[in-house]
Design an enzyme around this catalytic site. Structure first.
Site, PDB file in Angstrom:
ATOM      1  NE  ARG A  51      67.531  27.872  64.645  1.00 39.46           N
ATOM      2  CZ  ARG A  51      67.711  27.993  62.791  1.00 39.46           C
ATOM      3  NH1 ARG A  51      66.690  27.517  62.302  1.00 39.46           N
ATOM      4  NH2 ARG A  51      67.778  28.836  62.460  1.00 39.46           N
ATOM      5  CB  CYS A  61      66.218  32.261  60.762  1.00 37.90           C
ATOM      6  SG  CYS A  61      65.521  32.081  58.682  1.00 37.90           S
ATOM      7  CE  LYS A  92      63.814  26.595  53.962  1.00 36.86           C
ATOM      8  NZ  LYS A  92      64.435  25.825  55.186  1.00 36.86           N
ATOM      9  CG  ASN A  93      61.230  22.363  56.402  1.00 38.77           C
ATOM     10  OD1 ASN A  93      62.225  23.269  56.163  1.00 38.77           O
ATOM     11  ND2 ASN A  93      60.349  23.173  57.314  1.00 38.77           N
ATOM     12  CG  ASP A 131      58.971  26.185  59.857  1.00 39.95           C
ATOM     13  OD1 ASP A 131      59.368  26.676  60.938  1.00 39.95           O
ATOM     14  OD2 ASP A 131      59.045  24.998  59.423  1.00 39.95           O
ATOM     15  NE  ARG A 190      67.794  30.684  54.371  1.00 42.62           N
ATOM     16  CZ  ARG A 190      67.216  30.456  55.909  1.00 42.62           C
ATOM     17  NH1 ARG A 190      66.953  30.686  56.379  1.00 42.62           N
ATOM     18  NH2 ARG A 190      66.830  28.878  55.974  1.00 42.62           N
TER      19      ARG A 190
END
Length: 419
Positions: free
Chosen positions: A121, A116, A22-23, A305, A397
């Site tokens: 951030r 999230c 995903k990242n 994560d 997600r």
């Protein structure tokens, strides 16, 4: 509304594939706007954040098509430079479109990103990098507005090795005349993957994966065919699920190299982890042993994560484990939900002390973020009785067919529609 209904207590056995990261895929999709001919991306997970990225590409005037695990993206006719709030607000990673859109179009307008609720951030490092290259960047009514007729090379010194800021700087730098340098750059595998894609498209990049990245800008980029690297956080989630429940699980198309910190901790806790090429196999029997301390940090440190999934795996371990979260201030929100199951967790600011208990009990749980939601599923699988997990939208997600893959391992889990 959807919930996940989980009946725990069964060990996990079987084999599952690991999907693309995903990242990685999100910044690579953003990078596709720099290409003047079509791109083909293989190993792309079918998750909601990818769907949002494809909507953003469409909004910018790009065309895309999914065929199984592959995405076809054509940005040759790109005409847009603005990302509206209804798309930017869906995910934090929307900010990574800022640099490439600015490099391609000379201007970009982006609503402040969502994602999230993990605490502050700020995007100041992203904006600092763009300003260093000569862009004019302003905040206007909840939007970031950037413009630059040309981007100039610069030495960009990041005060913190931010992954997103490193990605945005790399992407914007492809439009520079000259050779920008990024100091204190993030070293995550996803940075190396982004550089690999850009290099395949004709960019000249050196140092990806180290603290100093250089980009030779001004090169017109063409499309390329590229395969996304395996998702190390999905890998971590399945490893932790087996550690929590016991059993033996084989992960195909996985990368052990990107999961070294977690694998070392799981072995220390009593799990057996074997590696062979792109296959990982974990087996666990009996209670795990607590770990002295788990501290999150930038790569090659332990990934933030993976903190929540590992905490879920150690809830019934013998002894006490201290977790220290150094990246996000609100990344221990899942602890309150885990306590509903009988977990012994004491939270003090960014530190949580987990004392292992003999058993967990099923409970009604609420997922408030992506990785915390995965931790609740893991805990529910290892608990006695039935649990329900709401807030499924967060989990979807970032995980491709999580329910289906857990079922294939023998988990009793299903999606239930409730009014």
């Amino acid at each position: 509304m959807q919930i996940l209904s989980v009946t725990g207590g069964a060990p996990l056995y079987g084999t599952v594939p690991i999907h693309g990261a995903k990242n990685s895929v999100l910044p690579i999709l953003a990078a596709a706007v720099l290409c003047r001919s079509p791109c083909v991306l293989h190993n792309c997970p079918q998750i909601e954040d990818v769907d949002t990225a494809l909507e953003i590409l469409k909004c910018l005037g790009c065309r895309s098509e999914r065929r199984g695990g592959s995405l076809f993206v054509d940005a040759s006719g790109m005409y847009g430079c603005e990302i509206p709030v209804e798309l930017a607000g869906k995910m934090r990673s929307s900010i990574v479109f800022l640099g490439p859109v600015l490099a391609r179009r000379g201007k970009a307008r982006l609503a402040l990103p969502g994602g999230c609720p993990l605490g502050a951030r700020p995007i100041d490092l992203h904006l600092m990098a763009l300003r260093a290259m000569g862009a004019e960047v302003e905040m206007e009514g909840g939007h970031v507005c950037a413009k630059a007729q040309t981007l100039a090379p610069a030495k960009i010194a990041l005060p913190f090795p931010s992954v997103g800021a490193t990605e945005n700087a790399m992407l914007a730098a492809t439009g520079c005349t000259g050779c920008p340098e990024i100091w204190n750059a993030a070293r995550e595998p996803e940075i190396v993957d982004l550089a690999g894609f850009l290099t395949a498209c004709g960019a000249k990049i050196a140092g990806a994966g180290t603290g100093r990245v250089t980009v030779k800008g001004g090169q017109p980029l063409t499309g390329a065919t590229y395969t996304i690297l395996p998702d190390r956080i999905e890998t971590a989630t399945f490893l932790c699920a087996c550690a929590a429940c016991g059993g033996a699980v084989t992960l195909r198309q996985a990368s052990a190299e990107t999961c070294r910190p977690l694998i070392a901790l799981l072995r220390e806790s009593g799990c057996t982890v074997n590696e062979r090429h792109d296959v990982l196999r974990i087996s666990c029997a009996g209670r795990l042993k607590a770990l002295e301390r788990v501290t999150t940090g930038p790569y090659p440190g332990f990934p933030t994560d993976a903190q929540a999934p590992l905490m879920a795996a150690l809830l019934r371990a013998e002894g006490r484990t201290e977790f220290v979260e150094t990246i996000f201030e609100n990344r221990l929100r899942h602890a309150e939900q885990l306590r509903k199951m009988g977990a012994d967790i004491c939270v003090d600011g960014r530190k949580a002390v987990v004392t292992g208990v003999e058993r967990l009990n099923g409970a009604e749980l609420l997922a408030e973020d992506l990785r915390g939601g995965a931790a609740l599923v893991i805990a529910a699988l290892s608990a006695e009785g039935k649990s329900s997990v709401s807030g499924v939208k967060h989990i979807k997600r970032g995980y491709d067919r999580l329910e289906e893959n857990l079922k294939s391992l023998g988990a009793d889990i299903k999606t239930v529609e409730i009014s």
